[in-house]
Design an enzyme around this catalytic site. Structure first.
Site, PDB file in Angstrom:
ATOM      1  N   HIS A  17     -20.677  43.960 100.370  1.00 34.15           N
ATOM      2  CA  HIS A  17     -21.729  44.594  99.570  1.00 34.15           C
ATOM      3  C   HIS A  17     -22.143  43.680  98.428  1.00 34.15           C
ATOM      4  CE1 HIS A  17     -19.868  48.676 100.821  1.00 34.15           C
ATOM      5  NE2 HIS A  17     -21.019  48.576 101.456  1.00 34.15           N
ATOM      6  N   LYS A  41     -20.351  64.864 103.249  1.00 35.88           N
ATOM      7  CA  LYS A  41     -19.477  63.773 103.677  1.00 35.88           C
ATOM      8  C   LYS A  41     -18.242  63.714 102.777  1.00 35.88           C
ATOM      9  CE  LYS A  41     -19.690  58.862 104.742  1.00 35.88           C
ATOM     10  NZ  LYS A  41     -20.503  57.641 104.685  1.00 35.88           N
ATOM     11  N   ARG A  90     -24.828  43.260 109.691  1.00 39.00           N
ATOM     12  CA  ARG A  90     -23.610  42.589 110.161  1.00 39.00           C
ATOM     13  C   ARG A  90     -23.719  42.182 111.615  1.00 39.00           C
ATOM     14  NH1 ARG A  90     -20.001  47.533 108.243  1.00 39.00           N
ATOM     15  NH2 ARG A  90     -21.742  48.450 109.353  1.00 39.00           N
ATOM     16  N   SER A 127     -16.629  49.622 104.560  1.00 33.99           N
ATOM     17  CA  SER A 127     -15.794  50.412 103.657  1.00 33.99           C
ATOM     18  C   SER A 127     -14.779  51.252 104.415  1.00 33.99           C
ATOM     19  CB  SER A 127     -16.663  51.324 102.780  1.00 33.99           C
ATOM     20  OG  SER A 127     -17.459  50.573 101.918  1.00 33.99           O
TER      21      SER A 127
END
Length: 160
Positions: A17, A41, A90, A127
């Site tokens: 990040h 979440k 990514r 993460s």
């Protein structure tokens, strides 16, 4: 003023990040790192904790501001006069999803999305993986800043 937003959950913020945030800070006059508020979440850190951690680790970049948002990202952009969204990619699988989001955001608001390829050093980093590795005692010292690792270990110890 050229302004961009780097949205995400940042639970926790990783070196991947920070790579995208730092590189964005060199391209825009102001970069807003916006933490997603998603009450449905289950997060390891509260929104306020994530904001605090982000403020700590982005100190070296004076044109980076930390904020939180709930709802459509394009509404946040419109309200705050932000014309670009920066997303790190990514892998090809990220692109498939992010392209749809970028096209929808552009259609809804005219806000453009800029894709940055992730530094290959961080191409596997997420993460969720950091949390999983740390939960089982793995070494995440090269994946997150030291202050974040410390807070991560402390939180996981509290939950044990």
């Amino acid at each position: 003023m050229r302004r961009a937003v780097c949205p995400g959950s940042y639970d926790p913020v990783t070196n991947g990040h920070l790579d995208i945030i730092e590189r964005s800070s060199k391209l825009f006059d102001e970069v807003v790192v916006a933490v997603l508020i998603n009450k449905s979440k289950k997060s390891l850190f509260s929104v306020e904790e994530r904001l605090d951690m982000l403020r700590e680790v982005t100190e070296p970049w004076p044109n980076v501001r930390i904020d939180a948002w709930h709802g459509l990202l394009v509404d946040y952009c419109r309200t705050n006069g932000i014309g670009a969204i920066v997303k790190g990619l990514r892998a090809v699988s990220d692109f498939d999803y992010e392209l749809q989001m970028a096209q929808m955001n552009q259609q809804l608001s005219g806000v453009e999305t800029m894709f940055m390829s992730t530094n290959p050093q961080y191409s596997f980093l997420a993460s969720s993986l950091v949390k999983e590795v740390a939960t089982y005692g793995g070494d995440v010292s090269n994946l997150v800043p030291p202050r974040i690792e410390q807070r991560l270990r402390q939180r996981l110890a509290e939950r044990a």
